[in-house]
Design an enzyme around this catalytic site. Structure first.
Site, PDB file in Angstrom:
ATOM      1  N   GLY A  13       0.742  -1.304  -0.031  1.00  0.00           N
ATOM      2  CA  GLY A  13       0.037   0.303   0.055  1.00  0.00           C
ATOM      3  C   GLY A  13       0.939   1.248   0.056  1.00  0.00           C
ATOM      4  N   ALA A 147       7.157  -5.650  -3.418  1.00  0.00           N
ATOM      5  CA  ALA A 147       6.955  -4.218  -3.068  1.00  0.00           C
ATOM      6  C   ALA A 147       8.289  -3.603  -3.060  1.00  0.00           C
ATOM      7  CB  ALA A 147       6.168  -4.253  -1.658  1.00  0.00           C
ATOM      8  N   LYS A 198      -1.689 -18.853  -7.316  1.00  0.00           N
ATOM      9  CA  LYS A 198      -0.261 -19.006  -7.362  1.00  0.00           C
ATOM     10  C   LYS A 198       0.521 -19.069  -5.897  1.00  0.00           C
ATOM     11  CE  LYS A 198       1.630 -14.714  -6.077  1.00  0.00           C
ATOM     12  NZ  LYS A 198       0.375 -14.137  -5.444  1.00  0.00           N
TER      13      LYS A 198
END
EC number: 1.1.1.8
Length: 337
Positions: A13, A147, A198
């Site tokens: 985020g 990320a 996955k």
């Protein structure tokens, strides 16, 4: 001008907030301020939201990465209700948090959460669940996106599914730049199903690594895992988008360096259930075990053929029933698909 709010201040985020905040300053179609909704906690005797706003970094979830000045961290949903676009980056188990949002007419959401939600024996993708709560359309973004690599501007791509053609221009402005390349396609729940499944295959990949069974066995699992991913997509009436980043790209990345891969590897080495590994990781719940448990429960509750998913079933039994890692090997070597 369109106002963007990102809900969720974890590493993904925060990374996405940085990406969007930098991109939207290049156009007058967006309000230059991006709101980042933060689940408040303390860091060094200071509120995390105040720390982010003062020092322009998220020291808990994305340390060492500077955030743009046009990000403002907030802790109240009242401050984001007027947003035009809600970018939702919460773990699936916390999606009920968004019930406090009261979106205005004409707004839409974008889901970046990966996983599935099981409620009252019904299985939802995150975008379906978000739409059921907020009563607005929800696009989706999934892909091979670690990320920290995106945050440090290493070249990456993703799959973005739009629900209305009018969203395309917004999505391009928000996500497309020199190092992050979205492939924007019509939305289909297959985008999110592939992104969730996955994690199960990645667990199996880790088990094989931990048992030192070799590259050929990994390739065997990879192929058989894709077969079961396709079968489950069809069962959910979604498209199997195998050549998109949300599928083959995300699967490859997760099998090379994902948390679920590391969990599977340690399960094999320690010969233990997934919960014991999660405890060693600070109690952090991993998507792979959670997803395979949901799928198993959903198939059983709806009297569906679990035997059509032998790899998923084997990984479920190793994660939760204490089955030995060798059970996966015995399943893989059976003839057939």
């Amino acid at each position: 001008m369109k106002k963007v709010a990102v809900i969720g201040n974890g590493n993904w985020g925060t990374t996405v907030s940085r990406l969007i905040a930098n991109n939207i300053t290049a156009t007058q179609d967006f309000d230059s301020e991006l709101l980042l909704w933060v689940h408040e906690e303390m860091y060094q005797h200071q509120k995390l939201s105040e720390y982010i706003n003062a020092l322009r970094t998220n020291p808990i979830y994305l340390p060492g990465v500077r955030l743009p000045d046009n990000i403002r961290a907030v802790t109240s949903f009242d401050e984001i209700n007027e947003a035009d676009i809600f970018v939702i980056c919460l773990p699936c188990k916390f999606l009920d948090t968004i019930k406090e949002i009261k979106p205005k007419k004409g707004s839409f959401a974008i889901n970046l959460s990966k996983g599935l939600i099981l409620k009252d024996e019904k299985l939802y993708t995150p975008s379906e669940y978000i739409e059921s709560i907020l009563k607005i359309e929800c696009a989706s973004l999934c892909g091979a996106n670690i990320a920290i690599e995106v945050a440090t501007e290493q070249l990456s791509e993703c799959t973005v599914g739009y629900t209305d053609k009018d969203q395309i221009n917004c999505l391009e402005w928000m996500f497309d730049n020199d190092y992050f390349r979205p492939r924007i396609i019509p939305h289909d729940i297959g985008i999110e199903i592939c992104a969730a499944l996955k994690n199960i295959v990645s667990l199996g990949f880790g088990i094989i690594e931990g048992m030192e069974w070799g590259s050929n066995t990994k390739a065997m699992l990879f192929r058989k895992g894709l077969v079961e991913m396709e079968r489950f997509c069809k069962l959910m009436k979604g498209k199997f988008l195998v050549l998109e980043s949300c599928c083959i790209g995300d699967l490859l990345t997760s099998c090379l360096n994902g948390r679920n891969f590391r969990c599977g590897m340690q399960m094999a080495k320690d010969r233990c259930k997934s919960a014991e590994i999660e405890k060693k990781m600070g109690g952090q719940k991993l998507e792979g075990p959670e997803t395979v448990m949901m799928i198993n429960s959903w198939l059983e509750a709806n009297n569906m053929e679990i035997r059509n998913f032998p790899v998923f079933q084997a990984i479920h039994r190793i994660c939760f029933l204490g089955e030995a890692p060798e059970f996966l090997h015995s399943v893989l070597k059976k003839s057939g698909e």
